[in-house]
Design a protein around this motif. Structure first.
Motif, PDB file in Angstrom:
ATOM      1  N   TRP A 154       0.806  -1.214   0.000  1.00  0.00           N
ATOM      2  CA  TRP A 154       0.000   0.000   0.000  1.00  0.00           C
ATOM      3  C   TRP A 154       0.846   1.273   0.000  1.00  0.00           C
ATOM      4  O   TRP A 154       0.385   2.317  -0.454  1.00  0.00           O
ATOM      5  CB  TRP A 154      -0.949  -0.014   1.189  1.00  0.00           C
ATOM      6  N   ALA A 155       2.064   1.202   0.505  1.00  0.00           N
ATOM      7  CA  ALA A 155       2.914   2.395   0.563  1.00  0.00           C
ATOM      8  C   ALA A 155       3.735   2.599  -0.708  1.00  0.00           C
ATOM      9  O   ALA A 155       4.436   3.605  -0.831  1.00  0.00           O
ATOM     10  CB  ALA A 155       3.852   2.314   1.769  1.00  0.00           C
ATOM     11  N   ASP A 156       3.628   1.679  -1.639  1.00  0.00           N
ATOM     12  CA  ASP A 156       4.449   1.717  -2.852  1.00  0.00           C
ATOM     13  C   ASP A 156       3.732   2.503  -3.943  1.00  0.00           C
ATOM     14  O   ASP A 156       2.856   1.982  -4.636  1.00  0.00           O
ATOM     15  CB  ASP A 156       4.744   0.292  -3.313  1.00  0.00           C
ATOM     16  N   GLU A 157       4.102   3.759  -4.110  1.00  0.00           N
ATOM     17  CA  GLU A 157       3.443   4.623  -5.088  1.00  0.00           C
ATOM     18  C   GLU A 157       3.622   4.110  -6.512  1.00  0.00           C
ATOM     19  O   GLU A 157       2.719   4.238  -7.346  1.00  0.00           O
ATOM     20  CB  GLU A 157       3.982   6.053  -4.974  1.00  0.00           C
ATOM     21  N   GLU A 158       4.768   3.516  -6.787  1.00  0.00           N
ATOM     22  CA  GLU A 158       5.003   3.003  -8.141  1.00  0.00           C
ATOM     23  C   GLU A 158       4.020   1.895  -8.481  1.00  0.00           C
ATOM     24  O   GLU A 158       3.472   1.850  -9.591  1.00  0.00           O
ATOM     25  CB  GLU A 158       6.446   2.490  -8.268  1.00  0.00           C
ATOM     26  N   SER A 159       3.799   0.989  -7.507  1.00  0.00           N
ATOM     27  CA  SER A 159       2.835  -0.093  -7.735  1.00  0.00           C
ATOM     28  C   SER A 159       1.424   0.452  -7.917  1.00  0.00           C
ATOM     29  O   SER A 159       0.659  -0.025  -8.759  1.00  0.00           O
ATOM     30  CB  SER A 159       2.854  -1.080  -6.562  1.00  0.00           C
ATOM     31  N   LEU A 160       1.078   1.470  -7.131  1.00  0.00           N
ATOM     32  CA  LEU A 160      -0.248   2.070  -7.258  1.00  0.00           C
ATOM     33  C   LEU A 160      -0.447   2.669  -8.641  1.00  0.00           C
ATOM     34  O   LEU A 160      -1.518   2.542  -9.247  1.00  0.00           O
ATOM     35  CB  LEU A 160      -0.444   3.150  -6.193  1.00  0.00           C
ATOM     36  N   ASN A 161       0.594   3.307  -9.146  1.00  0.00           N
ATOM     37  CA  ASN A 161       0.485   3.952 -10.454  1.00  0.00           C
ATOM     38  C   ASN A 161       0.358   2.951 -11.599  1.00  0.00           C
ATOM     39  O   ASN A 161      -0.037   3.325 -12.706  1.00  0.00           O
ATOM     40  CB  ASN A 161       1.685   4.874 -10.679  1.00  0.00           C
ATOM     41  N   GLN A 162       0.691   1.684 -11.324  1.00  0.00           N
ATOM     42  CA  GLN A 162       0.577   0.649 -12.349  1.00  0.00           C
ATOM     43  C   GLN A 162      -0.829   0.055 -12.411  1.00  0.00           C
ATOM     44  O   GLN A 162      -1.147  -0.697 -13.335  1.00  0.00           O
ATOM     45  CB  GLN A 162       1.599  -0.463 -12.091  1.00  0.00           C
ATOM     46  N   LEU A 163      -1.653   0.385 -11.440  1.00  0.00           N
ATOM     47  CA  LEU A 163      -3.020  -0.134 -11.432  1.00  0.00           C
ATOM     48  C   LEU A 163      -3.859   0.612 -12.468  1.00  0.00           C
ATOM     49  O   LEU A 163      -3.699   1.809 -12.669  1.00  0.00           O
ATOM     50  CB  LEU A 163      -3.651   0.050 -10.050  1.00  0.00           C
ATOM     51  N   SER A 164      -4.774  -0.101 -13.095  1.00  0.00           N
ATOM     52  CA  SER A 164      -5.658   0.522 -14.090  1.00  0.00           C
ATOM     53  C   SER A 164      -6.887   1.093 -13.400  1.00  0.00           C
ATOM     54  O   SER A 164      -8.011   0.632 -13.589  1.00  0.00           O
ATOM     55  CB  SER A 164      -6.052  -0.507 -15.155  1.00  0.00           C
ATOM     56  N   ALA A 165      -6.638   2.091 -12.574  1.00  0.00           N
ATOM     57  CA  ALA A 165      -7.726   2.734 -11.828  1.00  0.00           C
ATOM     58  C   ALA A 165      -8.413   3.784 -12.706  1.00  0.00           C
ATOM     59  O   ALA A 165      -7.825   4.273 -13.663  1.00  0.00           O
ATOM     60  CB  ALA A 165      -7.161   3.371 -10.568  1.00  0.00           C
ATOM     61  N   PRO A 166      -9.683   4.118 -12.398  1.00  0.00           N
ATOM     62  CA  PRO A 166     -10.480   3.622 -11.275  1.00  0.00           C
ATOM     63  C   PRO A 166     -11.175   2.303 -11.602  1.00  0.00           C
ATOM     64  O   PRO A 166     -11.277   1.911 -12.762  1.00  0.00           O
ATOM     65  CB  PRO A 166     -11.502   4.741 -11.079  1.00  0.00           C
ATOM     66  N   PHE A 167     -11.664   1.657 -10.539  1.00  0.00           N
ATOM     67  CA  PHE A 167     -12.380   0.393 -10.663  1.00  0.00           C
ATOM     68  C   PHE A 167     -13.870   0.619 -10.396  1.00  0.00           C
ATOM     69  O   PHE A 167     -14.261   1.601  -9.766  1.00  0.00           O
ATOM     70  CB  PHE A 167     -11.830  -0.626  -9.659  1.00  0.00           C
ATOM     71  N   ASP A 168     -14.683  -0.315 -10.861  1.00  0.00           N
ATOM     72  CA  ASP A 168     -16.115  -0.240 -10.566  1.00  0.00           C
ATOM     73  C   ASP A 168     -16.386  -0.560  -9.096  1.00  0.00           C
ATOM     74  O   ASP A 168     -17.225   0.072  -8.456  1.00  0.00           O
ATOM     75  CB  ASP A 168     -16.898  -1.222 -11.450  1.00  0.00           C
ATOM     76  N   TYR A 169     -15.657  -1.549  -8.597  1.00  0.00           N
ATOM     77  CA  TYR A 169     -15.800  -1.965  -7.202  1.00  0.00           C
ATOM     78  C   TYR A 169     -14.429  -2.161  -6.572  1.00  0.00           C
ATOM     79  O   TYR A 169     -13.501  -2.651  -7.218  1.00  0.00           O
ATOM     80  CB  TYR A 169     -16.575  -3.287  -7.085  1.00  0.00           C
ATOM     81  N   ILE A 170     -14.335  -1.791  -5.313  1.00  0.00           N
ATOM     82  CA  ILE A 170     -13.223  -2.171  -4.449  1.00  0.00           C
ATOM     83  C   ILE A 170     -13.823  -3.019  -3.344  1.00  0.00           C
ATOM     84  O   ILE A 170     -14.868  -2.668  -2.782  1.00  0.00           O
ATOM     85  CB  ILE A 170     -12.532  -0.943  -3.831  1.00  0.00           C
ATOM     86  N   VAL A 171     -13.205  -4.151  -3.037  1.00  0.00           N
ATOM     87  CA  VAL A 171     -13.702  -4.994  -1.950  1.00  0.00           C
ATOM     88  C   VAL A 171     -12.559  -5.310  -0.995  1.00  0.00           C
ATOM     89  O   VAL A 171     -11.388  -5.384  -1.394  1.00  0.00           O
ATOM     90  CB  VAL A 171     -14.344  -6.303  -2.472  1.00  0.00           C
ATOM     91  N   ALA A 172     -12.921  -5.492   0.259  1.00  0.00           N
ATOM     92  CA  ALA A 172     -11.935  -5.858   1.276  1.00  0.00           C
ATOM     93  C   ALA A 172     -12.679  -6.477   2.450  1.00  0.00           C
ATOM     94  O   ALA A 172     -13.806  -6.084   2.757  1.00  0.00           O
ATOM     95  CB  ALA A 172     -11.146  -4.639   1.739  1.00  0.00           C
ATOM     96  N   SER A 173     -12.051  -7.445   3.103  1.00  0.00           N
ATOM     97  CA  SER A 173     -12.656  -8.052   4.287  1.00  0.00           C
ATOM     98  C   SER A 173     -11.601  -8.206   5.374  1.00  0.00           C
ATOM     99  O   SER A 173     -10.474  -8.654   5.123  1.00  0.00           O
ATOM    100  CB  SER A 173     -13.289  -9.417   3.960  1.00  0.00           C
ATOM    101  N   ASP A 174     -11.969  -7.800   6.564  1.00  0.00           N
ATOM    102  CA  ASP A 174     -11.123  -7.900   7.755  1.00  0.00           C
ATOM    103  C   ASP A 174      -9.729  -7.306   7.566  1.00  0.00           C
ATOM    104  O   ASP A 174      -8.737  -7.885   8.000  1.00  0.00           O
ATOM    105  CB  ASP A 174     -11.032  -9.357   8.227  1.00  0.00           C
TER     106      ASP A 174
END
Length: 218
Positions: A117-137
């Protein structure tokens, strides 16, 4: 069509039934906390069976990212529903995720990616935005140092049309601090208890529906 655990908890693989199909989830008890299936993930998966909220075909073709996916159960269920899913977690959990995706033959629908989550380079490689984000616990007092980074990832992956669905089990009052931080960028509501599955719900487990706040709302 009940979601059931058909194998003893001592086994490496749990067989979980969802939408009439058996899902096989390999678990790792010796490593990361995310290496096992937690109840909040099961509750979220069962919530997807609420046809009033999610009519048949609702997720088909939707672009979804799961954050802190652990075993990948939630992503596999969404893949079965026709979503195109990017399932992410930290490096130690990537082999387990890959194994579970392969075990359930979901390679065409679910793609595995390491994401710190702290890696800005990895974040920039994501094809954002998404229709849904999901997360559990992913919200618990032991994870509290990551909350700001987590919300930054949510912000990066979303726009006004993105829905963020999160399930969590409340373990202490400290867990609620996350929502104080979340409110700076997202509006959120807790799903009414009666809308959750009658068998797969608990007062301690909440499902939260979140939408990004636009600048005029802040």
């Amino acid at each position: 069509k009940k979601m059931e655990d058909k194998s003893p908890i001592t086994l490496d693989v749990r067989t979980i039934e969802s939408f009439g199909k058996d899902i096989y989830i390999k678990q790792d008890y010796g490593g990361e906390l995310g290496g096992t299936v937690w109840d909040a993930a099961l509750v979220l998966c069962k919530y997807f069976e609420n046809e009033k909220k999610f009519p048949k075909g609702h997720f088909r073709g939707k672009r979804v990212i799961e954050l802190g996916a652990g075993t990948g159960l939630v992503s596999i269920v969404l893949g079965l529903l026709g979503a195109d899913v990017l399932v992410t977690d930290r490096l130690p959990l990537i082999p387990l995720l890959q194994e579970n995706i392969k075990l359930n033959q979901m390679e065409e629908r679910v793609t595995v990616k390491e994401l710190e989550w702290a890696d800005e380079e990895s974040l920039n490689q994501l094809s954002a935005p998404f229709d849904y984000i999901v997360a559990s616990d992913v919200v618990a007092n032991c994870y509290s140092p990551t909350y700001v980074m987590f919300i930054n990832v949510l912000d990066h992956c979303s726009d006004a049309n993105t829905t963020f669905l999160m399930s969590m089990e409340k373990r202490s009052e400290q867990d609620l601090k996350f929502f104080q931080l979340l409110s700076s960028k997202f509006n959120w509501t807790r799903t009414p208890y009666e809308e959750m599955d009658e068998e797969w719900r608990s007062p301690d487990i909440g499902i939260f529906v979140c939408q990004k706040r636009m600048k005029e709302e802040t």
